[in-house]
Scaffold this motif. Structure first.
Motif, short mmCIF file in Angstrom:
data_model
loop_
_atom_site.label_atom_id
_atom_site.label_comp_id
_atom_site.label_asym_id
_atom_site.label_seq_id
_atom_site.Cartn_x
_atom_site.Cartn_y
_atom_site.Cartn_z
N ASP A 61 0.82 -1.21 0.00
CA ASP A 61 0.00 0.00 0.00
C ASP A 61 0.86 1.26 0.00
OD1 ASP A 61 -2.41 -1.44 0.14
OD2 ASP A 61 -2.33 -1.54 2.33
N ALA A 62 1.99 1.19 0.69
CA ALA A 62 2.84 2.38 0.85
C ALA A 62 3.74 2.63 -0.34
CB ALA A 62 3.69 2.24 2.11
N PHE A 63 3.87 1.67 -1.25
CA PHE A 63 4.77 1.84 -2.40
C PHE A 63 4.52 3.14 -3.17
CE2 PHE A 63 5.32 1.46 -6.99
CZ PHE A 63 6.69 1.33 -7.06
N PRO A 64 3.27 3.52 -3.47
CA PRO A 64 3.08 4.78 -4.21
C PRO A 64 3.64 6.00 -3.48
CG PRO A 64 1.08 3.46 -4.26
CD PRO A 64 1.99 2.81 -3.28
N LEU A 65 3.64 5.97 -2.14
CA LEU A 65 4.21 7.07 -1.38
C LEU A 65 5.72 7.14 -1.57
CD1 LEU A 65 2.33 6.68 2.03
CD2 LEU A 65 1.77 8.26 0.18
N PHE A 66 6.37 5.97 -1.53
CA PHE A 66 7.82 5.91 -1.69
C PHE A 66 8.23 6.40 -3.09
CE2 PHE A 66 7.79 1.95 1.27
CZ PHE A 66 7.44 2.76 2.34
N ALA A 67 7.48 5.95 -4.10
CA ALA A 67 7.78 6.37 -5.47
C ALA A 67 7.53 7.87 -5.65
CB ALA A 67 6.95 5.57 -6.46
N ALA A 68 6.47 8.39 -5.01
CA ALA A 68 6.17 9.81 -5.12
C ALA A 68 7.27 10.66 -4.51
CB ALA A 68 4.83 10.10 -4.45
N ALA A 180 17.55 -6.03 2.71
CA ALA A 180 16.33 -6.16 1.93
C ALA A 180 15.46 -4.92 2.06
CB ALA A 180 15.55 -7.40 2.38
N ILE A 181 15.38 -4.36 3.26
CA ILE A 181 14.61 -3.14 3.47
C ILE A 181 15.17 -2.01 2.62
CG2 ILE A 181 14.03 -1.35 5.16
CD1 ILE A 181 13.91 -3.59 7.27
N CYS A 182 16.49 -1.83 2.66
CA CYS A 182 17.12 -0.78 1.85
C CYS A 182 16.93 -1.04 0.36
CB CYS A 182 18.59 -0.68 2.20
SG CYS A 182 18.92 -0.03 3.85
N ASN A 183 17.03 -2.30 -0.06
CA ASN A 183 16.83 -2.61 -1.48
C ASN A 183 15.43 -2.21 -1.94
OD1 ASN A 183 19.40 -3.64 -1.87
ND2 ASN A 183 18.79 -5.77 -1.56
N ALA A 184 14.42 -2.57 -1.15
CA ALA A 184 13.05 -2.25 -1.52
C ALA A 184 12.82 -0.74 -1.50
CB ALA A 184 12.07 -2.94 -0.58
N ALA A 185 13.32 -0.07 -0.47
CA ALA A 185 13.14 1.38 -0.35
C ALA A 185 13.85 2.11 -1.47
CB ALA A 185 13.64 1.85 1.01
N HIS A 186 15.09 1.71 -1.76
CA HIS A 186 15.86 2.39 -2.80
C HIS A 186 15.27 2.13 -4.18
CE1 HIS A 186 19.60 2.23 0.04
NE2 HIS A 186 18.67 3.06 0.46
N ALA A 187 14.78 0.91 -4.42
CA ALA A 187 14.18 0.61 -5.72
C ALA A 187 12.94 1.47 -5.96
CB ALA A 187 13.81 -0.87 -5.80
N ALA A 188 12.13 1.65 -4.92
CA ALA A 188 10.94 2.49 -5.06
C ALA A 188 11.33 3.93 -5.36
CB ALA A 188 10.10 2.41 -3.79
N GLY A 189 12.32 4.44 -4.64
CA GLY A 189 12.78 5.80 -4.89
C GLY A 189 13.36 5.96 -6.29
N MET A 190 14.11 4.94 -6.74
CA MET A 190 14.69 4.99 -8.08
C MET A 190 13.61 5.00 -9.15
SD MET A 190 17.79 2.28 -7.46
CE MET A 190 18.69 2.47 -9.00
N GLY A 238 9.39 -3.47 -11.62
CA GLY A 238 10.31 -4.18 -10.75
C GLY A 238 10.27 -3.66 -9.33
N ALA A 239 10.23 -2.35 -9.18
CA ALA A 239 10.19 -1.75 -7.84
C ALA A 239 8.92 -2.13 -7.11
CB ALA A 239 10.32 -0.24 -7.95
N ARG A 240 7.83 -2.20 -7.85
CA ARG A 240 6.56 -2.59 -7.22
C ARG A 240 6.65 -4.01 -6.68
NH1 ARG A 240 1.36 -0.02 -7.12
NH2 ARG A 240 0.35 -1.14 -5.45
N LEU A 241 7.35 -4.87 -7.40
CA LEU A 241 7.54 -6.24 -6.95
C LEU A 241 8.30 -6.28 -5.62
CD1 LEU A 241 7.31 -9.31 -7.78
CD2 LEU A 241 9.61 -9.05 -8.73
N GLY A 242 9.27 -5.39 -5.45
CA GLY A 242 10.05 -5.38 -4.22
C GLY A 242 9.25 -5.04 -2.99
N CYS A 243 8.14 -4.34 -3.17
CA CYS A 243 7.29 -3.96 -2.03
C CYS A 243 6.04 -4.82 -1.94
CB CYS A 243 6.89 -2.49 -2.14
SG CYS A 243 8.23 -1.33 -1.82
N ALA A 244 5.98 -5.90 -2.72
CA ALA A 244 4.80 -6.75 -2.71
C ALA A 244 4.72 -7.52 -1.38
CB ALA A 244 4.84 -7.73 -3.87
N GLY A 245 3.52 -7.62 -0.84
CA GLY A 245 3.34 -8.36 0.40
C GLY A 245 2.33 -7.69 1.30
#
Length: 340
Positions: A61-68, A180-190, A238-245
């Motif tokens: 749910d929070a992925f769109p916030l990270f990408a924004a 893993a947390i940093c990978n998911a967070a950084h991928a969303a920001g990227m 790909g970034a969305r996949l990292g935050c799936a769950g």
């Protein structure tokens, strides 16, 4: 995450993250005031359970916030703060107001705690560090800081003398993997940053004229922008996949796959964007460099491309080959968002 909430967040970011404000916060000027305004919006507690004063959202749910936040150019470690607050809440430690970075300590023989190239470290108030099976909440002001390679006034490598400097410590859950947390967070920001770079490049080629017409009409430019768009869109998926769950913690293999895909795309997106803009792209007149520097920093921090590829390869070769699984089976069974 409803469209109305996301729109409200993006509108607020547009006002708080103008190009000039981003430049100032990158230089350490007015960074605390900017963070207070961001925190006051309430989105930094998105993953904290409702009974503890948060919204109780999942990572998905929070992925769109990270990408924004990445798309807006927010200099602070926003996604890391959101996840860190959820981790602290789960450990019974209420935390409000401060900006938090997340990092993994380097293996050492002594008791010193060293974290290399932490994005936004100099803008954070505290750092949640994974160290010898524990989470340590360490004040950034107590660390010896070495300026980062890409954003020397915003990011840094940090050194604390010992765990005694922590203001809070708790045993690390087996599912809470800092890398893993940093990978998911950084991928969303990227993903968000690449979307912004794409929009900037399209706007530039539509405005820039040569031989009496916009350079966007030239076939060579259209080809370059098509590749950029392909890479940026693939990174977003790909970034969305990292935050799936359903929970607030990423799955390590999905996070590694997300970071690897985004890191590969970021290299090409940054190169094409600067080629499209030409010499003006590296000047302070345009904000392009703010985003491409961030992309390169994220590529090099947390799990690098080599680290992520190694993790995926090790998992592939460690599976039970007697079951007849091949690469496609590995992808289907281990990298599917809904799999256990």
């Amino acid at each position: 995450m409803t469209d109305s909430l996301l729109d409200a967040f993006e509108r607020a970011l547009a006002g708080l993250c103008t190009d000039e404000q981003v430049r100032r916060s990158e230089a350490g000027e007015d960074a605390d005031a900017q963070w207070q305004a961001i925190d006051a919006l309430g989105f930094t507690d998105a993953l904290v359970p409702a009974e503890q004063g948060g919204e109780g959202l999942s990572l998905d749910d929070a992925f769109p916030l990270f990408a924004a936040a990445g798309r807006a150019g927010l200099s602070h470690p926003f996604a890391e703060t959101v996840i860190a607050r959820a981790l602290l809440a789960a450990a019974g430690h209420a935390h409000r107001g401060e900006c938090l970075a997340i990092a993994t300590a380097q293996p050492r023989q002594d008791d010193a705690i060293v974290c290399r190239e932490v994005p936004g470290a100099l803008l954070a108030h505290q750092v949640l560090v994974a160290w010898r099976g524990e989470w340590l909440l360490l004040p950034r002001a107590l660390a010896q800081a070495t300026p980062g390679a890409w954003r020397p006034q915003a990011s840094a490598s940090l050194h604390w003398s010992s765990a005694a400097q922590a203001v809070f410590r708790t045993a690390a859950d087996a599912d809470a993997d800092a890398t893993a947390i940093c990978n998911a967070a950084h991928a969303a920001g990227m993903a968000g940053a690449m979307a912004r770079v794409q929009a900037m490049s399209i706007a530039y080629v539509n405005d820039r004229r040569q031989f009496g017409r916009a350079i966007s009409q030239f076939q060579a430019m259209q080809q370059e922008l098509s590749v950029l768009a392909e890479q940026a869109d693939a990174a977003a998926f790909g970034a969305r996949l990292g935050c799936a769950g359903a929970g607030f913690l990423p799955r390590p293999l999905l996070a590694a796959a997300a970071k690897l895909r985004c890191a590969e795309a970021a290299s090409r997106v940054a190169a094409i964007a600067h080629a499209v803009h030409g010499a003006i792209g590296i000047t302070e007149a345009l904000a392009l460099g703010l985003f491409t520097r961030r992309l390169h920093e994220w590529r090099a921090c947390g799990g690098t491309e080599t680290d992520c590829a190694t993790a995926l390869g090790d998992a592939l070769f460690a599976q039970d080959t007697g079951a007849g699984q091949e690469i496609l089976d590995f992808v289907r069974l281990r990298l599917a968002p809904a799999s256990a």
